[in-house]
Each structure stands twice: as C-alpha cells, then as structure tokens.
Design a protein around this motif. Sequence first.
Motif, mmCIF file in Angstrom:
data_model
loop_
_atom_site.group_PDB
_atom_site.id
_atom_site.type_symbol
_atom_site.label_atom_id
_atom_site.label_comp_id
_atom_site.label_asym_id
_atom_site.label_seq_id
_atom_site.Cartn_x
_atom_site.Cartn_y
_atom_site.Cartn_z
ATOM 1 N N THR A 1 0.798 -1.224 0.000
ATOM 2 C CA THR A 1 0.000 0.000 0.000
ATOM 3 C C THR A 1 0.835 1.281 0.000
ATOM 4 O OG1 THR A 1 -0.228 -0.055 2.404
ATOM 5 C CG2 THR A 1 -1.973 -1.104 1.119
ATOM 6 N N ILE A 2 2.135 1.182 -0.112
ATOM 7 C CA ILE A 2 2.994 2.373 -0.155
ATOM 8 C C ILE A 2 2.584 3.245 -1.334
ATOM 9 C CG2 ILE A 2 5.348 3.180 -0.592
ATOM 10 C CD1 ILE A 2 6.310 0.691 0.922
ATOM 11 N N GLU A 3 2.377 4.514 -1.072
ATOM 12 C CA GLU A 3 2.025 5.518 -2.072
ATOM 13 C C GLU A 3 0.632 5.346 -2.671
ATOM 14 O OE1 GLU A 3 3.850 8.235 -2.484
ATOM 15 O OE2 GLU A 3 5.255 7.387 -1.076
ATOM 16 N N VAL A 4 0.043 4.177 -2.555
ATOM 17 C CA VAL A 4 -1.296 3.976 -3.095
ATOM 18 C C VAL A 4 -2.313 4.573 -2.146
ATOM 19 C CG1 VAL A 4 -2.998 2.253 -3.792
ATOM 20 C CG2 VAL A 4 -0.583 1.901 -4.321
ATOM 21 N N ARG A 5 -2.209 4.212 -0.880
ATOM 22 C CA ARG A 5 -3.091 4.729 0.163
ATOM 23 C C ARG A 5 -2.246 5.061 1.381
ATOM 24 N NH1 ARG A 5 -7.133 0.146 1.145
ATOM 25 N NH2 ARG A 5 -5.210 -0.966 1.063
ATOM 26 N N PRO A 6 -1.394 6.081 1.304
ATOM 27 C CA PRO A 6 -0.447 6.315 2.399
ATOM 28 C C PRO A 6 -1.084 6.611 3.752
ATOM 29 C CG PRO A 6 -0.451 8.157 0.867
ATOM 30 C CD PRO A 6 -1.299 7.071 0.257
ATOM 31 N N THR A 7 -2.326 7.080 3.799
ATOM 32 C CA THR A 7 -2.930 7.394 5.091
ATOM 33 C C THR A 7 -4.022 6.414 5.486
ATOM 34 O OG1 THR A 7 -4.522 8.879 4.045
ATOM 35 C CG2 THR A 7 -2.455 9.859 4.839
ATOM 36 N N ASP A 8 -4.351 5.453 4.631
ATOM 37 C CA ASP A 8 -5.434 4.512 4.936
ATOM 38 C C ASP A 8 -4.944 3.083 4.802
ATOM 39 O OD1 ASP A 8 -7.830 3.278 5.450
ATOM 40 O OD2 ASP A 8 -8.644 3.620 3.458
ATOM 41 N N ARG A 9 -4.222 2.621 5.806
ATOM 42 C CA ARG A 9 -3.730 1.247 5.790
ATOM 43 C C ARG A 9 -4.442 0.404 6.835
ATOM 44 N NH1 ARG A 9 2.524 2.756 5.619
ATOM 45 N NH2 ARG A 9 2.548 3.582 3.526
ATOM 46 N N ALA A 10 -5.597 0.821 7.245
ATOM 47 C CA ALA A 10 -6.280 0.133 8.333
ATOM 48 C C ALA A 10 -6.914 -1.183 7.909
ATOM 49 C CB ALA A 10 -7.336 1.036 8.951
ATOM 50 N N ARG A 11 -7.298 -1.305 6.640
ATOM 51 C CA ARG A 11 -8.014 -2.511 6.236
ATOM 52 C C ARG A 11 -7.717 -2.839 4.779
ATOM 53 N NH1 ARG A 11 -14.440 -3.316 7.221
ATOM 54 N NH2 ARG A 11 -14.555 -5.407 6.368
ATOM 55 N N VAL A 12 -7.357 -4.077 4.534
ATOM 56 C CA VAL A 12 -7.079 -4.573 3.189
ATOM 57 C C VAL A 12 -7.806 -5.903 3.055
ATOM 58 C CG1 VAL A 12 -5.299 -5.411 1.610
ATOM 59 C CG2 VAL A 12 -4.815 -3.471 3.099
ATOM 60 N N GLU A 13 -8.468 -6.118 1.943
ATOM 61 C CA GLU A 13 -9.164 -7.382 1.729
ATOM 62 C C GLU A 13 -8.557 -8.090 0.530
ATOM 63 O OE1 GLU A 13 -13.670 -9.180 1.676
ATOM 64 O OE2 GLU A 13 -13.353 -7.038 1.890
ATOM 65 N N LEU A 14 -8.191 -9.357 0.725
ATOM 66 C CA LEU A 14 -7.631 -10.190 -0.335
ATOM 67 C C LEU A 14 -8.524 -11.403 -0.536
ATOM 68 C CD1 LEU A 14 -3.886 -10.354 0.820
ATOM 69 C CD2 LEU A 14 -4.882 -8.767 -0.811
ATOM 70 N N ASP A 15 -8.743 -11.782 -1.797
ATOM 71 C CA ASP A 15 -9.461 -13.034 -2.020
ATOM 72 C C ASP A 15 -8.462 -14.185 -1.875
ATOM 73 O OD1 ASP A 15 -8.085 -13.383 -4.495
ATOM 74 O OD2 ASP A 15 -9.728 -12.486 -5.640
ATOM 75 N N ASP A 16 -8.925 -15.405 -1.968
ATOM 76 C CA ASP A 16 -8.056 -16.570 -1.749
ATOM 77 C C ASP A 16 -6.885 -16.608 -2.722
ATOM 78 O OD1 ASP A 16 -9.617 -17.407 0.378
ATOM 79 O OD2 ASP A 16 -10.764 -18.847 -0.820
ATOM 80 N N ASP A 17 -7.126 -16.289 -3.991
ATOM 81 C CA ASP A 17 -6.052 -16.297 -4.978
ATOM 82 C C ASP A 17 -5.003 -15.232 -4.666
ATOM 83 O OD1 ASP A 17 -7.186 -18.404 -6.386
ATOM 84 O OD2 ASP A 17 -8.231 -17.088 -7.805
ATOM 85 N N GLN A 18 -5.449 -14.052 -4.278
ATOM 86 C CA GLN A 18 -4.522 -12.981 -3.934
ATOM 87 C C GLN A 18 -3.716 -13.339 -2.686
ATOM 88 O OE1 GLN A 18 -7.547 -9.981 -3.674
ATOM 89 N NE2 GLN A 18 -6.876 -8.992 -5.572
ATOM 90 N N ALA A 19 -4.372 -13.906 -1.685
ATOM 91 C CA ALA A 19 -3.674 -14.311 -0.467
ATOM 92 C C ALA A 19 -2.623 -15.374 -0.775
ATOM 93 C CB ALA A 19 -4.667 -14.832 0.572
ATOM 94 N N SER A 20 -2.940 -16.306 -1.652
ATOM 95 C CA SER A 20 -1.976 -17.339 -2.052
ATOM 96 C C SER A 20 -0.798 -16.724 -2.795
ATOM 97 C CB SER A 20 -2.652 -18.388 -2.931
ATOM 98 O OG SER A 20 -3.602 -19.108 -2.202
ATOM 99 N N ALA A 21 -1.082 -15.752 -3.654
ATOM 100 C CA ALA A 21 -0.016 -15.086 -4.404
ATOM 101 C C ALA A 21 0.915 -14.317 -3.470
ATOM 102 C CB ALA A 21 -0.610 -14.157 -5.454
ATOM 103 N N VAL A 22 0.345 -13.593 -2.513
ATOM 104 C CA VAL A 22 1.160 -12.848 -1.555
ATOM 105 C C VAL A 22 2.005 -13.815 -0.731
ATOM 106 C CG1 VAL A 22 1.051 -11.432 0.541
ATOM 107 C CG2 VAL A 22 -0.323 -10.834 -1.456
ATOM 108 N N SER A 23 1.415 -14.928 -0.318
ATOM 109 C CA SER A 23 2.150 -15.931 0.442
ATOM 110 C C SER A 23 3.307 -16.511 -0.375
ATOM 111 C CB SER A 23 1.201 -17.051 0.882
ATOM 112 O OG SER A 23 1.897 -18.016 1.617
ATOM 113 N N ALA A 24 3.066 -16.792 -1.644
ATOM 114 C CA ALA A 24 4.121 -17.325 -2.516
ATOM 115 C C ALA A 24 5.245 -16.305 -2.704
ATOM 116 C CB ALA A 24 3.535 -17.726 -3.867
ATOM 117 N N LEU A 25 4.883 -15.036 -2.891
ATOM 118 C CA LEU A 25 5.900 -13.992 -3.035
ATOM 119 C C LEU A 25 6.729 -13.850 -1.764
ATOM 120 C CD1 LEU A 25 3.796 -11.288 -4.905
ATOM 121 C CD2 LEU A 25 5.726 -12.571 -5.851
ATOM 122 N N ALA A 26 6.064 -13.909 -0.609
ATOM 123 C CA ALA A 26 6.774 -13.805 0.668
ATOM 124 C C ALA A 26 7.672 -15.017 0.891
ATOM 125 C CB ALA A 26 5.788 -13.649 1.817
#
Length: 66
Positions: free
Chosen positions: A24-49
Amino acid sequence: MLIDCDSCEMRGRSCGDCVVSFLTIEVRPTDRARVELDDDQASAVSALADAGLVPPLRLVRPPRAS
C-alpha cells in the motif's frame, strides 16, 4: 481474507516489515487500516513472501473474547 490492521497486535511494531505496508505504499499512504484479499490474492502474496520477494504478512489477531 480480511486484514484489519486496527485489530493487529503487531501494529506499530512490525508495520514497516509487513506485506500490507509494502503493497500500500504511495497507493493509500494514510489509509492502511483494512485490506481485503481473495483466496487467490492471499496465495499469491504468500508465494511472493515465501520466495523472499516481499515481506510476509505480520498480522497477529488478538484472542477472541469468550
């Protein structure tokens, strides 16, 4: 997957090394309170990490009240 940073027990201590802050850097610099990921996105983030390409999710939810 719903990531609610306001309820994360690591908020403040590990935000700088959390994938939510990374994504969320630069995309929403003041609103990082809530992010929603679907299952595919969560899997992708996990794989990248797991590959070391982005920081892992540092979300730690508090125990639920009984």
